[in-house]
Scaffold this motif. Structure first.
Motif, PDB file in Angstrom:
ATOM      1  N   VAL A  93       0.805  -1.068  -0.032  1.00 36.91           N
ATOM      2  CA  VAL A  93       0.000  -0.063   0.122  1.00 36.91           C
ATOM      3  C   VAL A  93       0.967   1.393  -0.189  1.00 36.91           C
ATOM      4  CG1 VAL A  93      -1.729   1.262   1.227  1.00 36.91           C
ATOM      5  CG2 VAL A  93      -1.775  -1.295   1.153  1.00 36.91           C
ATOM      6  N   PRO A  94       0.568   2.223  -0.992  1.00 39.06           N
ATOM      7  CA  PRO A  94       1.528   3.315  -0.911  1.00 39.06           C
ATOM      8  C   PRO A  94       1.210   4.269   0.376  1.00 39.06           C
ATOM      9  CG  PRO A  94      -0.459   3.367  -2.593  1.00 39.06           C
ATOM     10  CD  PRO A  94      -0.431   2.122  -2.023  1.00 39.06           C
ATOM     11  N   PRO A  95       2.284   5.114   0.654  1.00 38.80           N
ATOM     12  CA  PRO A  95       2.218   5.861   1.800  1.00 38.80           C
ATOM     13  C   PRO A  95       1.113   6.850   1.854  1.00 38.80           C
ATOM     14  CG  PRO A  95       4.433   5.801   0.981  1.00 38.80           C
ATOM     15  CD  PRO A  95       3.652   5.211  -0.246  1.00 38.80           C
ATOM     16  N   SER A  96       1.038   7.187   0.748  1.00 38.05           N
ATOM     17  CA  SER A  96      -0.311   8.274   0.720  1.00 38.05           C
ATOM     18  C   SER A  96      -1.919   7.787   1.387  1.00 38.05           C
ATOM     19  CB  SER A  96      -0.549   8.952  -0.722  1.00 38.05           C
ATOM     20  OG  SER A  96      -1.054   7.709  -1.369  1.00 38.05           O
ATOM     21  N   ALA A  97      -1.859   6.465   1.562  1.00 36.42           N
ATOM     22  CA  ALA A  97      -3.171   5.772   1.694  1.00 36.42           C
ATOM     23  C   ALA A  97      -3.102   5.515   3.337  1.00 36.42           C
ATOM     24  CB  ALA A  97      -3.178   4.562   1.120  1.00 36.42           C
ATOM     25  N   TRP A  98      -1.990   5.571   3.652  1.00 37.33           N
ATOM     26  CA  TRP A  98      -1.842   5.434   5.517  1.00 37.33           C
ATOM     27  C   TRP A  98      -2.235   6.594   6.202  1.00 37.33           C
ATOM     28  CZ3 TRP A  98      -1.156   0.899   7.710  1.00 37.33           C
ATOM     29  CH2 TRP A  98      -0.760  -0.096   6.851  1.00 37.33           C
ATOM     30  N   THR A  99      -3.135   6.417   7.501  1.00 42.90           N
ATOM     31  CA  THR A  99      -3.466   7.136   8.224  1.00 42.90           C
ATOM     32  C   THR A  99      -2.513   6.960   9.399  1.00 42.90           C
ATOM     33  OG1 THR A  99      -5.156   6.137   9.434  1.00 42.90           O
ATOM     34  CG2 THR A  99      -5.642   7.502   7.308  1.00 42.90           C
ATOM     35  N   PRO A 100      -2.381   7.854  10.541  1.00 43.08           N
ATOM     36  CA  PRO A 100      -1.596   7.709  11.793  1.00 43.08           C
ATOM     37  C   PRO A 100      -2.476   6.632  12.601  1.00 43.08           C
ATOM     38  CG  PRO A 100      -1.716  10.187  11.314  1.00 43.08           C
ATOM     39  CD  PRO A 100      -2.529   9.630  10.160  1.00 43.08           C
ATOM     40  N   GLU A 101      -3.651   6.578  12.476  1.00 44.90           N
ATOM     41  CA  GLU A 101      -4.362   5.572  13.237  1.00 44.90           C
ATOM     42  C   GLU A 101      -4.320   4.273  12.806  1.00 44.90           C
ATOM     43  OE1 GLU A 101      -7.475   3.507  15.440  1.00 44.90           O
ATOM     44  OE2 GLU A 101      -6.464   5.374  15.823  1.00 44.90           O
ATOM     45  N   LEU A 102      -4.195   3.883  11.488  1.00 44.15           N
ATOM     46  CA  LEU A 102      -3.902   2.648  10.747  1.00 44.15           C
ATOM     47  C   LEU A 102      -2.892   2.219  10.988  1.00 44.15           C
ATOM     48  CD1 LEU A 102      -6.013   2.886   7.538  1.00 44.15           C
ATOM     49  CD2 LEU A 102      -6.569   1.527   9.901  1.00 44.15           C
ATOM     50  N   LEU A 103      -1.702   3.324  11.291  1.00 44.76           N
ATOM     51  CA  LEU A 103      -0.447   2.806  11.703  1.00 44.76           C
ATOM     52  C   LEU A 103      -0.180   2.435  13.090  1.00 44.76           C
ATOM     53  CD1 LEU A 103       1.782   5.453   9.383  1.00 44.76           C
ATOM     54  CD2 LEU A 103       1.800   3.019   9.138  1.00 44.76           C
ATOM     55  N   ARG A 104      -0.912   2.960  13.977  1.00 45.44           N
ATOM     56  CA  ARG A 104      -0.938   2.578  15.235  1.00 45.44           C
ATOM     57  C   ARG A 104      -1.471   1.383  15.412  1.00 45.44           C
ATOM     58  NH1 ARG A 104      -4.289   1.939  18.518  1.00 45.44           N
ATOM     59  NH2 ARG A 104      -5.995   2.966  17.686  1.00 45.44           N
ATOM     60  N   ARG A 105      -2.598   1.087  14.857  1.00 42.94           N
ATOM     61  CA  ARG A 105      -3.189  -0.445  14.782  1.00 42.94           C
ATOM     62  C   ARG A 105      -2.258  -1.449  14.331  1.00 42.94           C
ATOM     63  NH1 ARG A 105      -9.139  -0.145  11.933  1.00 42.94           N
ATOM     64  NH2 ARG A 105      -8.722  -2.368  12.320  1.00 42.94           N
ATOM     65  N   VAL A 106      -1.357  -1.271  13.447  1.00 44.62           N
ATOM     66  CA  VAL A 106      -0.378  -2.239  13.131  1.00 44.62           C
ATOM     67  C   VAL A 106       0.452  -2.528  14.327  1.00 44.62           C
ATOM     68  CG1 VAL A 106       1.863  -2.608  11.603  1.00 44.62           C
ATOM     69  CG2 VAL A 106      -0.585  -1.670  10.589  1.00 44.62           C
ATOM     70  N   GLU A 107       1.027  -1.389  14.743  1.00 45.65           N
ATOM     71  CA  GLU A 107       1.945  -1.535  15.998  1.00 45.65           C
ATOM     72  C   GLU A 107       1.498  -1.992  17.224  1.00 45.65           C
ATOM     73  OE1 GLU A 107       5.038   2.318  16.173  1.00 45.65           O
ATOM     74  OE2 GLU A 107       2.859   3.089  16.511  1.00 45.65           O
ATOM     75  N   ASP A 108       0.145  -1.758  17.412  1.00 45.25           N
ATOM     76  CA  ASP A 108      -0.513  -2.382  18.357  1.00 45.25           C
ATOM     77  C   ASP A 108      -0.764  -3.855  18.079  1.00 45.25           C
ATOM     78  OD1 ASP A 108      -0.892   0.137  19.755  1.00 45.25           O
ATOM     79  OD2 ASP A 108      -2.818   0.468  19.312  1.00 45.25           O
ATOM     80  N   PRO A 129      13.196 -10.807  12.938  1.00 46.04           N
ATOM     81  CA  PRO A 129      11.944 -10.766  13.784  1.00 46.04           C
ATOM     82  C   PRO A 129      10.769  -9.907  12.791  1.00 46.04           C
ATOM     83  CG  PRO A 129      13.702 -10.578  15.194  1.00 46.04           C
ATOM     84  CD  PRO A 129      14.146 -10.405  14.138  1.00 46.04           C
ATOM     85  N   LEU A 130       9.680 -10.409  12.674  1.00 45.97           N
ATOM     86  CA  LEU A 130       8.802  -9.492  12.022  1.00 45.97           C
ATOM     87  C   LEU A 130       8.420  -8.338  12.879  1.00 45.97           C
ATOM     88  CD1 LEU A 130       6.814  -9.524   9.640  1.00 45.97           C
ATOM     89  CD2 LEU A 130       4.876 -10.574  11.219  1.00 45.97           C
ATOM     90  N   VAL A 131       8.627  -8.361  14.264  1.00 47.21           N
ATOM     91  CA  VAL A 131       8.218  -6.896  14.987  1.00 47.21           C
ATOM     92  C   VAL A 131       9.373  -5.901  14.556  1.00 47.21           C
ATOM     93  CG1 VAL A 131       6.829  -8.014  16.844  1.00 47.21           C
ATOM     94  CG2 VAL A 131       9.602  -7.851  16.767  1.00 47.21           C
ATOM     95  N   ASP A 132      10.570  -6.364  14.202  1.00 51.62           N
ATOM     96  CA  ASP A 132      11.645  -5.450  13.765  1.00 51.62           C
ATOM     97  C   ASP A 132      11.024  -4.873  12.405  1.00 51.62           C
ATOM     98  OD1 ASP A 132      12.928  -5.743  16.192  1.00 51.62           O
ATOM     99  OD2 ASP A 132      14.436  -7.022  15.051  1.00 51.62           O
ATOM    100  N   ALA A 133      10.695  -5.765  11.483  1.00 42.86           N
ATOM    101  CA  ALA A 133      10.192  -5.120  10.233  1.00 42.86           C
ATOM    102  C   ALA A 133       9.338  -4.226  10.033  1.00 42.86           C
ATOM    103  CB  ALA A 133       9.992  -6.543   9.258  1.00 42.86           C
ATOM    104  N   ILE A 134       8.302  -4.681  11.222  1.00 43.27           N
ATOM    105  CA  ILE A 134       6.972  -3.851  11.350  1.00 43.27           C
ATOM    106  C   ILE A 134       7.436  -2.159  12.278  1.00 43.27           C
ATOM    107  CG2 ILE A 134       5.014  -3.368  12.690  1.00 43.27           C
ATOM    108  CD1 ILE A 134       4.628  -6.734  12.845  1.00 43.27           C
ATOM    109  N   ARG A 135       8.380  -2.363  12.888  1.00 42.85           N
ATOM    110  CA  ARG A 135       8.690  -1.033  13.536  1.00 42.85           C
ATOM    111  C   ARG A 135       9.554  -0.291  12.428  1.00 42.85           C
ATOM    112  NH1 ARG A 135      12.074  -3.189  16.784  1.00 42.85           N
ATOM    113  NH2 ARG A 135      10.411  -3.850  18.289  1.00 42.85           N
ATOM    114  N   ASN A 136      10.384  -0.706  11.633  1.00 36.97           N
ATOM    115  CA  ASN A 136      10.961  -0.065  10.627  1.00 36.97           C
ATOM    116  C   ASN A 136       9.691   0.348   9.580  1.00 36.97           C
ATOM    117  OD1 ASN A 136      13.525  -0.400  11.408  1.00 36.97           O
ATOM    118  ND2 ASN A 136      13.909  -2.195  10.462  1.00 36.97           N
ATOM    119  N   PHE A 137       8.828  -0.383   9.124  1.00 32.30           N
ATOM    120  CA  PHE A 137       7.926  -0.048   7.982  1.00 32.30           C
ATOM    121  C   PHE A 137       7.161   0.942   8.631  1.00 32.30           C
ATOM    122  CE2 PHE A 137       3.574  -0.459   7.028  1.00 32.30           C
ATOM    123  CZ  PHE A 137       3.500  -0.093   5.671  1.00 32.30           C
TER     124      PHE A 137
END
Length: 175
Positions: free
Chosen positions: A120-135, A153-161
């Protein structure tokens, strides 16, 4: 008991994209070119699938998805990738993708849905959806204990993403 023309018009006026299944009998229909033109007029995404003929007319400039000799599953996977990655449809695809990630029930499911999120391109992301991925990475053991397919570890890849996506979305927001 519904008037079918009204149903078609309603669907055309609310859809985010149109998939044109281009078979040899497609141009003979009195409706298909009109439906496609309606969607072009709305500036929505059109995905032609070549199943015997190539895109023509105003969508002729689009190569289209090769549907010849491929399984429906493979065609659907390519269409989903296009929908996730296109600026006109990415946001509509993002919410169900995040929900699927949050409810990952296996390590493989977590890896697969995370790969889809990265499409998904960066323009589609919202701060709320990024927070949900982190959570989700913190609360779902199938995500928290998974690996990317290598030793990362997937959590490291998620953190970087998430960090990169946040930086990209911040650049997209005008001051």
């Amino acid at each position: 008991t519904q008037y079918w023309e009204a149903e078609i018009e309603g669907a055309l006026s609310t859809c985010e994209a149109l998939l044109a299944w281009l078979t040899p009998d497609y141009p003979a229909s009195r409706w298909t070119d009109q439906e496609l033109g309606y969607i072009l007029g709305r500036s929505r995404l059109i995905i032609p699938v070549r199943r015997g003929i190539d895109p023509y007319g105003f969508v002729g400039k689009v190569q289209g998805v090769n549907g010849n000799g491929r399984t429906p599953h493979d065609i659907a996977q390519e269409i989903a990738l296009l929908l996730r990655g296109h600026e006109l449809t990415a946001r509509a695809m993002l919410l169900p993708s995040v929900a699927a990630f949050e409810s990952s029930g296996s390590f493989d499911g977590a890896r697969t849905t995370f790969r889809r999120l990265r499409d998904v391109p960066p323009s589609a992301w919202t701060p709320e959806l990024l927070r949900r991925v982190e959570d989700a990475a913190a609360s779902n053991d199938q995500i928290a204990n998974a690996y990317t397919g290598s030793s990362e570890p997937l959590v490291d890849a998620i953190r970087n993403f998430v960090s990169t996506a946040r930086q990209s979305t911040e650049r997209l927001v005008p001051p």
